[in-house]
Design a protein around this motif. Structure first.
Motif, PDB file in Angstrom:
ATOM      1  N   LEU A  71      32.394 -31.089 -19.386  1.00 53.39           N
ATOM      2  CA  LEU A  71      32.070 -31.202 -20.810  1.00 53.39           C
ATOM      3  C   LEU A  71      33.178 -30.695 -21.720  1.00 53.39           C
ATOM      4  O   LEU A  71      33.380 -31.238 -22.802  1.00 53.39           O
ATOM      5  N   MET A  72      33.905 -29.662 -21.311  1.00 51.87           N
ATOM      6  CA  MET A  72      34.990 -29.168 -22.149  1.00 51.87           C
ATOM      7  C   MET A  72      36.043 -30.254 -22.341  1.00 51.87           C
ATOM      8  O   MET A  72      36.470 -30.539 -23.465  1.00 51.87           O
ATOM      9  N   ALA A  73      36.457 -30.877 -21.248  1.00 51.73           N
ATOM     10  CA  ALA A  73      37.458 -31.944 -21.334  1.00 51.73           C
ATOM     11  C   ALA A  73      36.932 -33.122 -22.148  1.00 51.73           C
ATOM     12  O   ALA A  73      37.679 -33.733 -22.926  1.00 51.73           O
ATOM     13  N   THR A  74      35.648 -33.421 -22.011  1.00 52.45           N
ATOM     14  CA  THR A  74      35.036 -34.508 -22.778  1.00 52.45           C
ATOM     15  C   THR A  74      35.061 -34.192 -24.268  1.00 52.45           C
ATOM     16  O   THR A  74      35.391 -35.049 -25.090  1.00 52.45           O
ATOM     17  N   GLY A  75      34.716 -32.960 -24.621  1.00 47.58           N
ATOM     18  CA  GLY A  75      34.743 -32.538 -26.026  1.00 47.58           C
ATOM     19  C   GLY A  75      36.136 -32.579 -26.614  1.00 47.58           C
ATOM     20  O   GLY A  75      36.339 -33.051 -27.738  1.00 47.58           O
ATOM     21  N   VAL A  76      37.121 -32.098 -25.863  1.00 49.13           N
ATOM     22  CA  VAL A  76      38.511 -32.126 -26.328  1.00 49.13           C
ATOM     23  C   VAL A  76      38.972 -33.572 -26.513  1.00 49.13           C
ATOM     24  O   VAL A  76      39.617 -33.904 -27.506  1.00 49.13           O
ATOM     25  N   ALA A  77      38.619 -34.441 -25.573  1.00 50.80           N
ATOM     26  CA  ALA A  77      39.010 -35.851 -25.681  1.00 50.80           C
ATOM     27  C   ALA A  77      38.374 -36.504 -26.911  1.00 50.80           C
ATOM     28  O   ALA A  77      39.032 -37.272 -27.618  1.00 50.80           O
ATOM     29  N   ALA A  78      37.104 -36.202 -27.167  1.00 49.77           N
ATOM     30  CA  ALA A  78      36.429 -36.782 -28.339  1.00 49.77           C
ATOM     31  C   ALA A  78      37.091 -36.328 -29.636  1.00 49.77           C
ATOM     32  O   ALA A  78      37.356 -37.142 -30.530  1.00 49.77           O
ATOM     33  N   ILE A  79      37.385 -35.051 -29.734  1.00 46.87           N
ATOM     34  CA  ILE A  79      38.029 -34.535 -30.948  1.00 46.87           C
ATOM     35  C   ILE A  79      39.432 -35.099 -31.088  1.00 46.87           C
ATOM     36  O   ILE A  79      39.847 -35.488 -32.191  1.00 46.87           O
ATOM     37  N   SER A  80      40.169 -35.188 -29.991  1.00 43.43           N
ATOM     38  CA  SER A  80      41.521 -35.765 -30.041  1.00 43.43           C
ATOM     39  C   SER A  80      41.484 -37.207 -30.523  1.00 43.43           C
ATOM     40  O   SER A  80      42.345 -37.638 -31.293  1.00 43.43           O
TER      41      SER A  80
END
Length: 144
Positions: A71-80
């Motif tokens: 989920l952390m990587a998913t959140g970072v990808a969404a914000i990016s």
């Protein structure tokens, strides 16, 4: 053309909590460009987000479901991705999870939030990160 001082705001919900309702109401009154992103580690979390998100007058909610470890990587990808579509605008990220939230200490959420903040700062240079506090219900954070 957008004002370069006009920030993009992302409220990220790393899990469902009582803070979800407080922040959804807070965002409703904002005139800034706001994105709400929920990270659900289970179907129960996803259902809780869906059932508690306010009516059509609220900001839209992007609900991303995955495994807890991803989920952390998913959140970072969404914000990016959000930021990449609005280059040269500063970013404010509101992490809607904090010490007052049930299970925060037991689940070592402070470490997750710090790591998430570091990942966002590495991905996006011009960012402010705010961690949820119960005072947001009466005194929302100020984006500088």
């Amino acid at each position: 053309m957008a004002n370069t001082l006009d920030p993009i705001c992302v409220a990220i919900f790393p899990r469902f909590s009582e803070a979800t309702g407080v922040v959804s109401e807070m965002l409703r009154g904002w005139t800034l460009e706001v994105f709400a992103v929920a990270l659900a580690g289970s179907e129960e979390q996803a259902k809780a987000f869906r059932s508690s998100w306010p009516d059509e007058n609220a900001k839209p909610l992007l609900l991303l479901q995955g495994k807890d470890g991803e989920l952390m990587a998913t959140g970072v990808a969404a914000i990016s991705e959000i930021v990449s579509r609005r280059p040269s605008r500063p970013l404010a990220v509101f992490v809607v999870d904090g010490p007052e939230v049930s299970g925060f200490k037991e689940q070592q959420r402070a470490a997750w939030n710090r790591d998430f903040s570091r990942e966002i700062a590495a991905a996006v240079l011009d960012v402010q990160v705010f961690e949820y506090n119960t005072t947001w219900a009466t005194s929302p954070p100020r984006v500088r």
